[in-house]
Structure formats: structure tokens, C-alpha cells
Scaffold this active site. Structure first.
Site, short mmCIF file in Angstrom:
data_model
loop_
_atom_site.label_atom_id
_atom_site.label_comp_id
_atom_site.label_asym_id
_atom_site.label_seq_id
_atom_site.Cartn_x
_atom_site.Cartn_y
_atom_site.Cartn_z
N LYS A 75 0.04 4.28 -0.19
CA LYS A 75 -0.59 5.45 0.44
C LYS A 75 -0.40 6.68 -0.45
CE LYS A 75 -0.06 3.13 4.82
NZ LYS A 75 0.07 3.20 6.25
N HIS A 126 -9.40 0.79 5.27
CA HIS A 126 -8.07 1.02 5.85
C HIS A 126 -8.22 1.96 7.05
CE1 HIS A 126 -3.96 2.31 6.44
NE2 HIS A 126 -3.62 1.20 5.81
N GLU A 158 -6.59 4.40 8.03
CA GLU A 158 -6.46 5.83 7.74
C GLU A 158 -7.75 6.38 7.15
OE1 GLU A 158 -2.77 5.38 5.64
OE2 GLU A 158 -1.85 4.82 7.55
N SER A 169 3.93 -2.00 10.27
CA SER A 169 5.39 -2.02 10.46
C SER A 169 6.03 -3.35 10.07
CB SER A 169 5.76 -1.64 11.90
OG SER A 169 5.31 -0.33 12.18
N ASN A 172 0.87 -1.18 0.00
CA ASN A 172 0.00 0.00 0.00
C ASN A 172 0.90 1.24 0.00
OD1 ASN A 172 -1.83 2.03 0.46
ND2 ASN A 172 -2.39 1.35 2.53
N GLU A 182 -4.82 -4.94 10.64
CA GLU A 182 -3.83 -3.88 10.81
C GLU A 182 -4.13 -3.11 12.10
OE1 GLU A 182 -1.94 -2.76 6.77
OE2 GLU A 182 -3.68 -1.51 7.08
N GLY A 202 2.92 2.42 10.71
CA GLY A 202 3.84 3.54 10.52
C GLY A 202 4.58 3.94 11.78
P1 13P Z 1 3.38 0.46 7.58
O1 13P Z 1 3.92 -0.81 6.99
O2 13P Z 1 4.08 1.69 7.07
O3 13P Z 1 3.30 0.39 9.07
O4 13P Z 1 1.86 0.62 7.05
C1 13P Z 1 1.00 -0.46 7.15
C2 13P Z 1 -0.22 -0.16 6.40
O5 13P Z 1 -1.02 0.68 6.80
C3 13P Z 1 -0.47 -0.88 5.14
O6 13P Z 1 -1.76 -0.68 4.70
#
Ligand code: 13P
Length: 258
Positions: free
Chosen positions: A11, A99, A101, A215, A9, A171, A177
Site C-alpha cells: 500500500k 483493490h 481501497e 488481516s 501489498n 478481500e 486492516g
Molecule cells: P491487511 O492484511 O492489512 O488487512 O490488508 C489486506 C489487503 O488489503 C491486502 O491487499
């Protein structure tokens, strides 16, 4: 040996030309038996505007591309939105919904996520339903309840014949992140619970993979991916470079599959 889902992803990162360059470099790296479609399923989720460039440069092999989101209406006055049909029409095979976010920054409720999921599956897209608890929920002992609420409300909207196009991605919000991944035991526990709910909802005819995200990187990949109910990784930061992205799969293979 289980097949590993390696989903990236991106983003809000990567210009079209950067996505194209990524695909060129990916193509150089994924030939050979290690990257057979029975071993790995790779999917890239670029930002909308980079999707055409990525699709054009997508290497042959077990690699596909999807969108990070899509709306539940087909067309109309929904400024800024992109429909699932539009996602499909440019050539995407996959889409992410729910997701964290989208849930926490853009305020999407379980109800909105369920409507998006239904529309995505009915549009013929393989749909990755993301779910997971916040730190406060985990510390309050509510993880299983939150995950159950998120999954069961979404499952209600899954047309039975489309369940085989569903992929789940656990997740935990606090692991995204932050550099702090869930421990393999904690991730396994929640992924096993999700797999159980999916089995109860859809039966054993639809084997629904469950991915872990938060992560994931080369150093923790092998431990996480070796767990029984974790079928792959949904990767954010480490998916932006071909080397760190592929190292996740390759380290697992080195450690557990020879
Ligand atoms: P990270 O791997 O940067 O923690 O992000 C995970 C994520 O949100 C994938 O959709």
C-alpha cells in the site's frame, strides 16, 4: 501439496531504501528447499516509486514484483496515472486491479476495474483481480450477489488466451486492516464460489488461483491456507516486515505439510 501464493501489498508504505532493505533481508531468509518455486510464489507490490529499488534488490528464487494499480489508457493527459505499459516497462511482472481501497476510496466502478483488467492482461502482466463485499453487504446477505457482479463484469473483459495470467483475490472489505479476518469457513465458501465462476468462464485449461486477503497473519494463516479453494494470501500490514510476512507461509507449512 499445493503451492502457496504469498503476495504482499505494501500500500502507501515503504520508501525506496526501505524496500531495498526488505529485499536484502528477504534474500537471507529464503534459501533452501522450503522456498522452491514449486512450493511458493512470492510477489511484492511496492508503491510505484519504490519499484525500481525493489526490482534491483529482488532476491533470486520464486520472488517477483508488481504494481498496486495501473490505468487503462496507454498515454495522454491523465495526470497522476501510470499506464500498464509503464508498469511492464520497468520490469514488473504483476499488477493488482480492483483493490477495495481503489474501489471505495478512489471510486473505481466495476466498469473501470474491467477496463484495467483487460489492459493489464493484454500488456502481458499477471493480474490479480481483487473483489469482496462490505460489512453492510455481508450483513444484508448479499455477499454472493456482490461477488458475482464484481467477477462476472470483470471476466467479460478477459481475453480468452490471457485467462491463465489471471489471479483472483477475495478481500472482504470489513476484514482489511481491521484485525478481524474472515473465518476460514466463510473465506473458503466465497473462494470456492469464485473458483466455480472462473471455471465456468474460462474452462479447466486455465487453473486460476484464488487468494484470500484481510488481516492475514501468522496466527490465522495455517487455518486459512489449508482450505481447499484458498491457494494463497494477499497480505497488507503483515507484509511490511520480512519475519511476519514469511511466518504466514512457514506456519502453514509447519502445521499441514511437515
Ligand atoms: P491487511 O492484511 O492489512 O488487512 O490488508 C489486506 C489487503 O488489503 C491486502 O491487499
Amino acid at each position: 501439496m499445493k503451492k502457496i501464493y504469498l503476495y504482499g501489498n505494501w500500500k502507501m508504505n515503504m520508501l525506496p531504501e526501505e524496500g531495498e532493505e526488505f529485499c536484502r533481508s528477504l534474500a537471507d531468509r529464503i534459501s533452501g528447499r522450503l522456498y522452491g518455486s514449486d512450493c511458493v510464489d512470492i510477489c511484492l507490490f511496492p508503491p510505484f516509486l519504490a519499484i525500481p529499488a525493489v526490482l534491483k534488490a529482488l532476491p533470486a528464487g520464486p520472488v517477483s514484483a508488481g504494481a498496486q494499480d495501473g490505468y487503462f489508457e496507454d498515454r495522454g493527459a491523465f495526470t497522476g496515472a501510470v499506464s500498464m505499459a509503464m508498469v511492464r516497462s520497468v520490469g514488473c511482472s504483476h499488477v493488482l486491479v480492483g483493490h477495495s481501497e481503489r474501489r471505495h476510496i478512489f471510486g473505481e466502478t466495476n466498469e473501470v476495474v474491467a477496463r484495467k483488467l483487460e489492459k493489464a492482461l493484454n500488456s502481458g502482466l499477471k493480474t490479480v483481480l481483487c473483489f469482496g463485499e462490505t460489512l453492510e453487504e455481508r450483513e444484508g446477505g448479499k455477499t454472493i450477489q456482490v461477488v458475482q457482479d464484481q467477477l462476472l463484469s470483470a471476466f467479460q473483459s478477459v481475453p480468452e488466451v490471457r485467462a491463465r495470467d489471471l489471479v483472483l483475490a477475495y478481500e472482504p472489505v470489513w476484514a482489511i486492516g481491521t484485525g478481524k479476518n474472515a473465518s476460514p469457513d466463510d473465506a473458503q465458501e466465497v473462494c470456492a464460489f469464485a473458483a466455480k465462476l472462473a471455471l465456468e468462464a474460462f474452462g479447466s485449461g486455465s487453473l486460476i488461483p484464488v487468494l484470500y486477503g484481510g488481516s492475514v497473519k501468522d496466527s490465522n494463516a495455517a487455518e486459512l491456507l489449508s482450505r481447499q479453494d484458498i491457494h494463497g494470501a494477499l497480505v497488507g500490514g503483515a507484509s511490511l516486515k520480512v519475519d511476519s510476512f514469511l511466518a504466514i507461509y512457514e506456519n502453514y507449512r509447519k502445521a499441514f505439510a511437515g
